[in-house]
Structure formats: C-alpha cells, structure tokens
Scaffold this motif. Structure first.
Motif, mmCIF file in Angstrom:
data_model
loop_
_atom_site.group_PDB
_atom_site.id
_atom_site.type_symbol
_atom_site.label_atom_id
_atom_site.label_comp_id
_atom_site.label_asym_id
_atom_site.label_seq_id
_atom_site.Cartn_x
_atom_site.Cartn_y
_atom_site.Cartn_z
ATOM 1 N N THR A 3 10.544 -7.655 -28.576
ATOM 2 C CA THR A 3 11.642 -8.605 -28.657
ATOM 3 C C THR A 3 11.129 -10.004 -28.904
ATOM 4 O O THR A 3 9.997 -10.346 -28.591
ATOM 5 C CB THR A 3 12.447 -8.580 -27.356
ATOM 6 N N ALA A 4 12.002 -10.856 -29.468
ATOM 7 C CA ALA A 4 11.599 -12.205 -29.834
ATOM 8 C C ALA A 4 11.085 -12.984 -28.642
ATOM 9 O O ALA A 4 10.156 -13.776 -28.746
ATOM 10 C CB ALA A 4 12.777 -12.927 -30.488
ATOM 11 N N VAL A 5 11.677 -12.760 -27.467
ATOM 12 C CA VAL A 5 11.273 -13.524 -26.304
ATOM 13 C C VAL A 5 9.843 -13.206 -25.909
ATOM 14 O O VAL A 5 9.165 -13.992 -25.267
ATOM 15 C CB VAL A 5 12.231 -13.258 -25.122
ATOM 16 N N ASP A 6 9.339 -12.038 -26.324
ATOM 17 C CA ASP A 6 7.995 -11.620 -25.945
ATOM 18 C C ASP A 6 6.902 -12.327 -26.747
ATOM 19 O O ASP A 6 5.833 -12.604 -26.213
ATOM 20 C CB ASP A 6 7.822 -10.106 -26.138
ATOM 21 N N TRP A 7 7.137 -12.554 -28.056
ATOM 22 C CA TRP A 7 5.997 -13.000 -28.864
ATOM 23 C C TRP A 7 6.353 -13.904 -30.043
ATOM 24 O O TRP A 7 5.448 -14.418 -30.690
ATOM 25 C CB TRP A 7 5.238 -11.778 -29.397
ATOM 26 N N ILE A 8 7.610 -14.148 -30.325
ATOM 27 C CA ILE A 8 7.973 -14.934 -31.512
ATOM 28 C C ILE A 8 8.353 -16.352 -31.102
ATOM 29 O O ILE A 8 9.358 -16.559 -30.424
ATOM 30 C CB ILE A 8 9.141 -14.278 -32.277
ATOM 31 N N PRO A 9 7.579 -17.354 -31.507
ATOM 32 C CA PRO A 9 7.922 -18.742 -31.172
ATOM 33 C C PRO A 9 9.194 -19.173 -31.879
ATOM 34 O O PRO A 9 9.554 -18.653 -32.942
ATOM 35 C CB PRO A 9 6.705 -19.536 -31.689
ATOM 36 N N GLY A 11 11.536 -21.066 -34.286
ATOM 37 C CA GLY A 11 11.357 -21.695 -35.578
ATOM 38 C C GLY A 11 10.284 -21.094 -36.457
ATOM 39 O O GLY A 11 9.960 -21.654 -37.514
ATOM 40 N N ILE A 12 9.729 -19.957 -36.074
ATOM 41 C CA ILE A 12 8.665 -19.365 -36.886
ATOM 42 C C ILE A 12 9.227 -18.907 -38.233
ATOM 43 O O ILE A 12 10.349 -18.422 -38.323
ATOM 44 C CB ILE A 12 8.010 -18.180 -36.137
ATOM 45 N N ASP A 13 8.450 -19.092 -39.284
ATOM 46 C CA ASP A 13 8.847 -18.692 -40.631
ATOM 47 C C ASP A 13 8.524 -17.208 -40.813
ATOM 48 O O ASP A 13 7.361 -16.821 -40.889
ATOM 49 C CB ASP A 13 8.089 -19.529 -41.663
ATOM 50 N N ARG A 14 9.556 -16.400 -40.903
ATOM 51 C CA ARG A 14 9.355 -14.966 -41.036
ATOM 52 C C ARG A 14 9.213 -14.524 -42.486
ATOM 53 O O ARG A 14 8.927 -13.350 -42.753
ATOM 54 C CB ARG A 14 10.519 -14.201 -40.396
ATOM 55 N N THR A 15 9.404 -15.441 -43.432
ATOM 56 C CA THR A 15 9.362 -15.071 -44.843
ATOM 57 C C THR A 15 7.995 -15.273 -45.464
ATOM 58 O O THR A 15 7.716 -14.743 -46.543
ATOM 59 C CB THR A 15 10.385 -15.887 -45.643
ATOM 60 N N VAL A 106 -7.469 -20.013 -37.538
ATOM 61 C CA VAL A 106 -7.007 -21.230 -38.201
ATOM 62 C C VAL A 106 -5.538 -21.146 -38.597
ATOM 63 O O VAL A 106 -4.900 -22.173 -38.865
ATOM 64 C CB VAL A 106 -7.880 -21.532 -39.440
ATOM 65 N N GLU A 107 -4.969 -19.952 -38.633
ATOM 66 C CA GLU A 107 -3.594 -19.761 -39.093
ATOM 67 C C GLU A 107 -2.616 -20.248 -38.025
ATOM 68 O O GLU A 107 -2.612 -19.741 -36.902
ATOM 69 C CB GLU A 107 -3.372 -18.285 -39.398
ATOM 70 N N GLU A 108 -1.782 -21.218 -38.378
ATOM 71 C CA GLU A 108 -0.892 -21.842 -37.389
ATOM 72 C C GLU A 108 0.047 -20.832 -36.735
ATOM 73 O O GLU A 108 0.294 -20.890 -35.523
ATOM 74 C CB GLU A 108 -0.093 -22.966 -38.042
ATOM 75 N N ALA A 109 0.587 -19.905 -37.526
ATOM 76 C CA ALA A 109 1.509 -18.925 -36.969
ATOM 77 C C ALA A 109 0.799 -18.040 -35.945
ATOM 78 O O ALA A 109 1.358 -17.705 -34.896
ATOM 79 C CB ALA A 109 2.102 -18.064 -38.081
ATOM 80 N N THR A 110 -0.443 -17.680 -36.235
ATOM 81 C CA THR A 110 -1.209 -16.844 -35.308
ATOM 82 C C THR A 110 -1.453 -17.575 -34.001
ATOM 83 O O THR A 110 -1.329 -17.002 -32.908
ATOM 84 C CB THR A 110 -2.547 -16.440 -35.947
ATOM 85 N N VAL A 111 -1.796 -18.854 -34.085
ATOM 86 C CA VAL A 111 -2.034 -19.652 -32.882
ATOM 87 C C VAL A 111 -0.757 -19.755 -32.052
ATOM 88 O O VAL A 111 -0.785 -19.632 -30.815
ATOM 89 C CB VAL A 111 -2.561 -21.049 -33.261
ATOM 90 N N ALA A 112 0.380 -19.949 -32.723
ATOM 91 C CA ALA A 112 1.656 -20.054 -32.008
ATOM 92 C C ALA A 112 2.018 -18.736 -31.334
ATOM 93 O O ALA A 112 2.443 -18.712 -30.165
ATOM 94 C CB ALA A 112 2.760 -20.475 -32.977
ATOM 95 N N HIS A 113 1.872 -17.620 -32.055
ATOM 96 C CA HIS A 113 2.145 -16.323 -31.451
ATOM 97 C C HIS A 113 1.242 -16.085 -30.245
ATOM 98 O O HIS A 113 1.690 -15.608 -29.197
ATOM 99 C CB HIS A 113 1.905 -15.209 -32.473
ATOM 100 N N ALA A 114 -0.046 -16.420 -30.400
ATOM 101 C CA ALA A 114 -1.006 -16.159 -29.326
ATOM 102 C C ALA A 114 -0.663 -16.925 -28.061
ATOM 103 O O ALA A 114 -0.892 -16.432 -26.951
ATOM 104 C CB ALA A 114 -2.420 -16.522 -29.790
ATOM 105 N N GLY A 115 -0.118 -18.126 -28.225
ATOM 106 C CA GLY A 115 0.254 -18.901 -27.052
ATOM 107 C C GLY A 115 1.247 -18.164 -26.172
ATOM 108 O O GLY A 115 1.203 -18.272 -24.941
ATOM 109 N N LEU A 116 2.153 -17.398 -26.793
ATOM 110 C CA LEU A 116 3.112 -16.612 -26.030
ATOM 111 C C LEU A 116 2.492 -15.313 -25.518
ATOM 112 O O LEU A 116 2.719 -14.905 -24.382
ATOM 113 C CB LEU A 116 4.330 -16.289 -26.899
ATOM 114 N N LEU A 117 1.682 -14.682 -26.365
ATOM 115 C CA LEU A 117 1.102 -13.398 -25.983
ATOM 116 C C LEU A 117 0.127 -13.521 -24.821
ATOM 117 O O LEU A 117 -0.023 -12.587 -24.028
ATOM 118 C CB LEU A 117 0.398 -12.776 -27.191
ATOM 119 N N LEU A 118 -0.542 -14.677 -24.716
ATOM 120 C CA LEU A 118 -1.563 -14.859 -23.676
ATOM 121 C C LEU A 118 -1.059 -15.624 -22.464
ATOM 122 O O LEU A 118 -1.839 -15.862 -21.527
ATOM 123 C CB LEU A 118 -2.785 -15.583 -24.269
#
Length: 268
Positions: A3-9, A11-15, A106-118
C-alpha cells in the motif's frame, strides 16, 4: 502491491521509470509501477535480466552471511537500489540485530522510497549521493553515525560498476574506497562482463544506447580483477557469479546463463 502508506512518498512521479524499482520488478518484488515494469520488459527483450537479478540477490545473501560469520557488523552498500527483497540489512540483522547498514544511491526516487522503507530501523539508513564522489559518501551524516572506520567494514559494490565509464575511472574510485577501509574489511563485487556471452552483452549495450538511458560498460575479467587492487581474493577467486560459494539453493544455477563476475577480497 504494497500500500502507498507503506513505501510511496507523497508526490512521487509514477510515470518516470526508476532503475531501482525496475530491478525490484525483475526480482519478482512488489515495489514498482507500470513504467518500471515497461523498463524491465525492455531489458528482458535482450538479456535474461530476471535470472541475473535473482542470481545477484542470492549472491548478496551469501556474501553478507559470510561477512557476518567473519565478525563484520557494519556494511556500506554502494549503488544499492531499494532496501527490499532480502537486502543487506535484512540478512545482516537476522544474524545480529546490532548490525549497521548504510545504503548509497543517487536516484532521488530511490532515496525517498528508502526513507519510508527504513523508518523505525535505527541501524539502517540511505545516503543520497553519487558513488563517484567518495568524499560525499564517506562524509555523509548517516555514514559517520553508523560506520566506525576503525573496525572492519563490509563494502559492497554489486551490479554497479557497469554504470561507471572509463572516464569515471572506476579503478581509481574503488581505490579511494579501499583506502578508507581498515584491516580485516571485505570488499564484494559483482560486475557485468563480456567474457561469458559477448553477443548478448553487445545487444544489451546497444539497447541502452538506443533507449537514451545511462549506457552500460561490461568489462573483462582482468578489468574486474583490477577493482580489488592489492586486496587478497578469497576462494574461489574471480568467478562467474553462480560459482561464488554456491549453497543448496543456488548450486544448480547454470554458469553459462550468467553475465556477471563475482569476487570477494580481504584487506590485510
């Protein structure tokens, strides 16, 4: 999918596809969007990338378990991607919950996702930095908080050096990271190579060029071996990835399906 609350920041660009999320798709994970699956399918059209991704993740598990068995309790993972699907902190902290892990991407989206995952894990963090800037990586707040360079470190560079071009001087960059390691540290590598299936690698290089994505640079065994410098290669040396200390789950993997070299080396 999680679910989005688990790992998707927000405003993330899904496209726009993410290399890290596409890798998760190739692993059979759940942290990806349609654009990432399209990128993964494009790679699969020329390369058995799902097999290679599975082999690389299994190798990561074997390497981290070897490192923890050797007494290492802190890890620096360069070009890590998303911290999911049996990644370093999951394997290391299963052996010892006190293990500390710093991921770098270095990928901004990866860093943002990781902040939630960790979140909620005080012994694991993501650093948003370019591995071509060792000062930024080694001097980052999370690195200085979690990594004690007076004690052995497990340095991982898995599936990342093919994104470093010769003009980036991957050998010089790796030497700078090696220089920061204390005695007893271990460096683990996995790298795309021409040596096992040059035709497939050639098609893959051409596909990356034609797509406008970051080109990849497979390397020969001799070029990969240079990345370890004067460190001591552990048995079985530099080998195709399925042959690095296979366990019961991976012993049957076919070497001819691997387009990656693997090596682990110890700093005296």
């Amino acid at each position: 999918m999680a679910t989005a609350v688990d790992w998707i920041p927000d405003g993330i660009d899904r496209t726009t596809p993410s290399a890290a999320r596409a890798y998760d798709y190739l692993l059979g994970g759940t942290h990806h969007f349609a654009a990432d699956r399209a990128l993964g399918d494009q790679v699969l059209s020329v390369l058995p990338a799902n097999v290679m991704a599975r082999q690389n993740r299994a190798y990561l598990g074997r390497v981290v378990r070897h490192m923890t068995d050797a007494g290492i309790r802190q890890f620096l993972d360069l070009g890590s991607g998303l911290p999911v699907m049996g990644n370093v902190h999951e394997v290391a902290q299963q052996a010892d919950p006190s293990c500390r892990v710093v991921y770098v991407d270095v990928e901004e989206a990866t860093v943002a996702h990781a902040g939630l995952l960790l979140r909620g894990n005080p012994n694991a963090a993501m650093v948003g930095a370019d591995i071509r800037d060792p000062d930024a990586v080694l001097g980052a707040d999370a690195t200085r908080r979690l990594i004690d360079f007076s004690e052995p470190v497990g340095l991982l560079m898995l599936g990342v050096t093919q994104f470093l071009h010769d003009e980036d001087d991957p050998w010089g960059l790796t030497a700078r990271y090696r220089a920061a390691l204390p005695s007893g540290s271990l460096l683990a590598l996995s790298c795309f190579t021409w040596d096992n299936d040059p035709d497939t690698m050639r098609r893959t290089v051409e596909m990356f060029k034609a797509s406008g994505r970051t080109p990849i640079v497979p390397r020969t065994g001799a070029e990969v071996r240079r990345l370890t410098g004067d460190l001591e290669l552990l048995d079985p040396g530099l080998v195709f990835l399925p042959r690095w200390r296979p366990d019961g789950e991976t012993a049957g993997d076919r070497e001819e399906r691997s387009n990656l070299y693997a090596a682990v080396a110890r700093k005296p």
